[in-house]
Motif scaffolding. Structure first.
Motif, PDB file in Angstrom:
ATOM      1  N   UNK A 375     -59.247 -12.708 -60.779  1.00 52.45           N
ATOM      2  CA  UNK A 375     -58.997 -12.760 -59.321  1.00 52.45           C
ATOM      3  C   UNK A 375     -57.712 -12.031 -58.970  1.00 52.45           C
ATOM      4  N   UNK A 376     -56.700 -12.223 -59.801  1.00 50.78           N
ATOM      5  CA  UNK A 376     -55.406 -11.587 -59.562  1.00 50.78           C
ATOM      6  C   UNK A 376     -55.525 -10.068 -59.642  1.00 50.78           C
ATOM      7  N   UNK A 377     -56.223  -9.574 -60.645  1.00 51.17           N
ATOM      8  CA  UNK A 377     -56.424  -8.127 -60.773  1.00 51.17           C
ATOM      9  C   UNK A 377     -57.154  -7.564 -59.561  1.00 51.17           C
ATOM     10  N   UNK A 378     -58.167  -8.281 -59.087  1.00 53.50           N
ATOM     11  CA  UNK A 378     -58.919  -7.806 -57.931  1.00 53.50           C
ATOM     12  C   UNK A 378     -58.063  -7.830 -56.670  1.00 53.50           C
ATOM     13  N   UNK A 379     -57.261  -8.860 -56.522  1.00 56.05           N
ATOM     14  CA  UNK A 379     -56.393  -8.958 -55.346  1.00 56.05           C
ATOM     15  C   UNK A 379     -55.336  -7.851 -55.351  1.00 56.05           C
ATOM     16  N   UNK A 380     -54.806  -7.537 -56.518  1.00 56.11           N
ATOM     17  CA  UNK A 380     -53.828  -6.457 -56.617  1.00 56.11           C
ATOM     18  C   UNK A 380     -54.473  -5.102 -56.318  1.00 56.11           C
ATOM     19  N   UNK A 381     -55.701  -4.912 -56.784  1.00 54.02           N
ATOM     20  CA  UNK A 381     -56.386  -3.650 -56.481  1.00 54.02           C
ATOM     21  C   UNK A 381     -56.564  -3.484 -54.975  1.00 54.02           C
ATOM     22  N   UNK A 382     -56.942  -4.558 -54.298  1.00 54.03           N
ATOM     23  CA  UNK A 382     -57.089  -4.497 -52.848  1.00 54.03           C
ATOM     24  C   UNK A 382     -55.753  -4.195 -52.171  1.00 54.03           C
ATOM     25  N   UNK A 395     -47.024   9.067 -43.815  1.00 54.46           N
ATOM     26  CA  UNK A 395     -46.439  10.270 -44.379  1.00 54.46           C
ATOM     27  C   UNK A 395     -45.624  10.076 -45.636  1.00 54.46           C
ATOM     28  N   UNK A 396     -45.823   8.980 -46.354  1.00 55.56           N
ATOM     29  CA  UNK A 396     -45.095   8.746 -47.601  1.00 55.56           C
ATOM     30  C   UNK A 396     -45.783   9.480 -48.751  1.00 55.56           C
ATOM     31  N   UNK A 397     -44.989   9.932 -49.694  1.00 58.08           N
ATOM     32  CA  UNK A 397     -45.510  10.573 -50.904  1.00 58.08           C
ATOM     33  C   UNK A 397     -45.523   9.549 -52.036  1.00 58.08           C
ATOM     34  N   UNK A 398     -46.671   9.362 -52.670  1.00 54.69           N
ATOM     35  CA  UNK A 398     -46.772   8.442 -53.796  1.00 54.69           C
ATOM     36  C   UNK A 398     -46.761   9.224 -55.100  1.00 54.69           C
ATOM     37  N   UNK A 399     -46.072   8.662 -56.082  1.00 58.55           N
ATOM     38  CA  UNK A 399     -45.942   9.314 -57.380  1.00 58.55           C
ATOM     39  C   UNK A 399     -47.265   9.291 -58.133  1.00 58.55           C
ATOM     40  N   UNK A 400     -47.963   8.179 -58.016  1.00 63.93           N
ATOM     41  CA  UNK A 400     -49.275   8.008 -58.661  1.00 63.93           C
ATOM     42  C   UNK A 400     -49.988   6.886 -57.926  1.00 63.93           C
ATOM     43  N   UNK A 401     -51.283   6.754 -58.163  1.00 58.57           N
ATOM     44  CA  UNK A 401     -52.084   5.681 -57.567  1.00 58.57           C
ATOM     45  C   UNK A 401     -52.715   4.862 -58.700  1.00 58.57           C
ATOM     46  N   UNK A 402     -51.944   3.963 -59.309  1.00 57.08           N
ATOM     47  CA  UNK A 402     -52.459   3.229 -60.473  1.00 57.08           C
ATOM     48  C   UNK A 402     -53.590   2.252 -60.154  1.00 57.08           C
ATOM     49  N   UNK A 403     -53.657   1.760 -58.916  1.00 53.53           N
ATOM     50  CA  UNK A 403     -54.699   0.823 -58.500  1.00 53.53           C
ATOM     51  C   UNK A 403     -54.690  -0.477 -59.286  1.00 53.53           C
TER      52      UNK A 403
END
Length: 476
Positions: A375-382, A395-403
């Motif tokens: 549940x925690x993993x799914x909530x963090x992904x959301x 307009x923010x730049x993200x370094x990566x999208x780990x999801x």
């Protein structure tokens, strides 16, 4: 409800923030606002009184710091249950935002409850934890006969928990005996024990750039020389790591294999093999900090399983997945090295609290803990999805999208170009927003525009309203 009529001429009265605070305090004292009652939202209060949302946010934050109001993300502000009407008015106390810096990040922030939006923190919200499992485990431990827990306990820690860790790591391909597992007071103490046992003042140690902020403080305290190795989206810069090993003679490398703090990235399998090859070639040890693995859906490389415990010292703990205040961590190494570490542990503080170790063991052995992690993993992904959308929108730049995991590493766009994030963080604090600027995570404390965002705390509308107001988000 109109609480007061603002006096806008500063020469005729106190600041607008002071006026708002005094008006709400009077409403509480007179019983107009009773304990537990909800206050208007920041936007509603601002609209009713013709104020900026910044002014209202600062007033509400001050009242939270004074224990007059309480705040929970998504639930707004309420009168504190202890704020009973009819008490004598006290002299007004000016709330001052805490001063930012390494000392505040390392110590005071953990006791500072005056900041309602902790976008820069490193832990999960309390309502994301497995409360039922924790309560059941505490009840179970409370039934333990006193004569079983009256002593200091074993220097290596509670044996059933070490056995559980042994079996858990076996599932990742790391085959151990229980005398290769040393329990500690959280992963932070485990890292301190490793540094004190293996290294000496003046030794060079390769660290990721950016690097886990509290570890950098530990290095400074130990008199060690950090050598930065840039962290890429798929791992470490291998050329920089080889140069550090060749030119600086590093004795060890500190690395987060998966869900790196602060970028959230993970090493690929190929990058992990290359790290171990360089460690063998240049004869340095690898200190693998793996505290966030439980937050990772699926599998990721584990250096200790791939390279063995003669070369890799493995550190982990349970603060990310069980509870931050449950200070139970552990270190894994070969038996001879771990014996030396146990001696260091006993020298520093004797044994670790067995009551907490028993509680963690009870949580882990319940069947519901794995369901909680899913549940925690799914909530963090959301939360990653939602925050990534907000970043794009503003307009923010993200370094990566780990999801996955707690963190997203990002910086403002053109509107903030050329300025460090520390200035933005200073502006945010008086409005009840804690940001974590990149200089915290840099061995040389270089002030860049990059910041660490905790995805569980960073979707709050007031955070993004603040970004728009100060211009960090640019036009939206």
């Amino acid at each position: 409800m109109l609480f007061f009529e603002p006096v806008r001429d500063r020469r005729q009265g106190p600041s607008l923030v002071d006026q708002a605070v005094d008006a709400i305090e009077q409403a509480i004292l007179q019983g107009v606002l009773r304990p537990g009652m909800a206050l208007p939202s920041v936007r509603q209060f601002a609209r009713l009184h013709g104020l900026s949302t910044f002014t209202v946010s600062a007033a509400y934050s001050r009242l939270v710091a004074q224990n007059q109001l309480t705040s929970r993300p998504g639930s707004g502000y309420r009168v504190a249950l202890t704020a009973a009407p009819g008490r004598q008015p006290r002299a007004p106390v000016d709330w001052l935002p805490p001063r930012m810096g390494a000392a505040w990040l390392l110590a005071d922030v953990f006791a500072d409850h005056s900041i309602p939006i902790k976008s820069g923190c490193g832990w999960l919200p309390s309502d994301w934890l497995n409360e039922a499992g924790l309560q059941q485990s505490l009840r179970q431990v409370a039934r333990t006969p006193v004569n079983q827990i009256a002593g200091y306990g074993h220097p290596y820690g509670y044996h059933p928990l070490r056995e559980h860790i042994q079996q858990s790591l076996r599932q990742h391909g790391l085959i151990l005996e229980t005398d290769q597992i040393l329990l500690t007071q959280g992963a932070t103490q485990a890292l301190d024990i490793v540094l004190r046992t293996l290294l000496r003042a003046g030794d060079a140690i390769a660290v990721e750039l950016p690097c886990y902020a509290n570890f950098l403080q530990s290095l400074r305290l130990a008199g060690l020389r950090p050598v930065g190795v840039p962290r890429k989206a798929d791992g470490l810069c291998m050329q920089s790591l080889e140069e550090a090993a060749r030119d600086h003679g590093v004795k060890a490398l500190f690395v987060n294999t998966v869900l790196h703090n602060p970028t959230g990235t993970s090493l690929t399998m190929g990058e992990a093999f290359r790290v171990l090859q360089l460690a063998e070639q240049y004869n340095f040890r690898v200190i693998e900090d793996d505290v966030s693995r439980d937050l990772l859906p699926g599998l990721g490389p584990m250096l200790a399983a791939m390279g063995g415990t003669d070369r890799v010292i493995y550190v982990s703990g349970f603060s990310k997945s069980i509870m931050p205040s449950m200070r139970v961590g552990y270190v894994v190494a070969n038996a001879a090295m771990l014996k030396d570490m146990a001696q260091t542990k006993m020298t520093l503080g004797l044994t670790t609290p067995e009551l907490m170790e028993r509680t963690v063991y009870q949580v882990l052995r319940q069947g519901r803990h794995q369901a909680h992690l899913l549940r925690l993993q799914d909530r963090l992904r959301q939360a990653h999805d939602e925050l990534g959308h907000l970043m794009d929108q503003h307009g923010f730049e993200t370094y990566a999208r780990p999801q996955a995991g707690l963190f997203l590493w990002a910086r403002p766009g053109q509107a903030w170009q050329g300025r460090g994030a520390s200035a933005l963080a200073e502006l945010a604090l008086p409005h009840g927003i804690w940001l974590a600027p990149g200089l915290y995570f840099d061995p040389d404390q270089t002030d860049t525009a990059w910041m660490r965002f905790n995805v569980a705390y960073s979707t709050h509308p007031r955070l993004w309203e603040f970004m728009r107001e100060v211009g960090a988000a640019g036009p939206v």
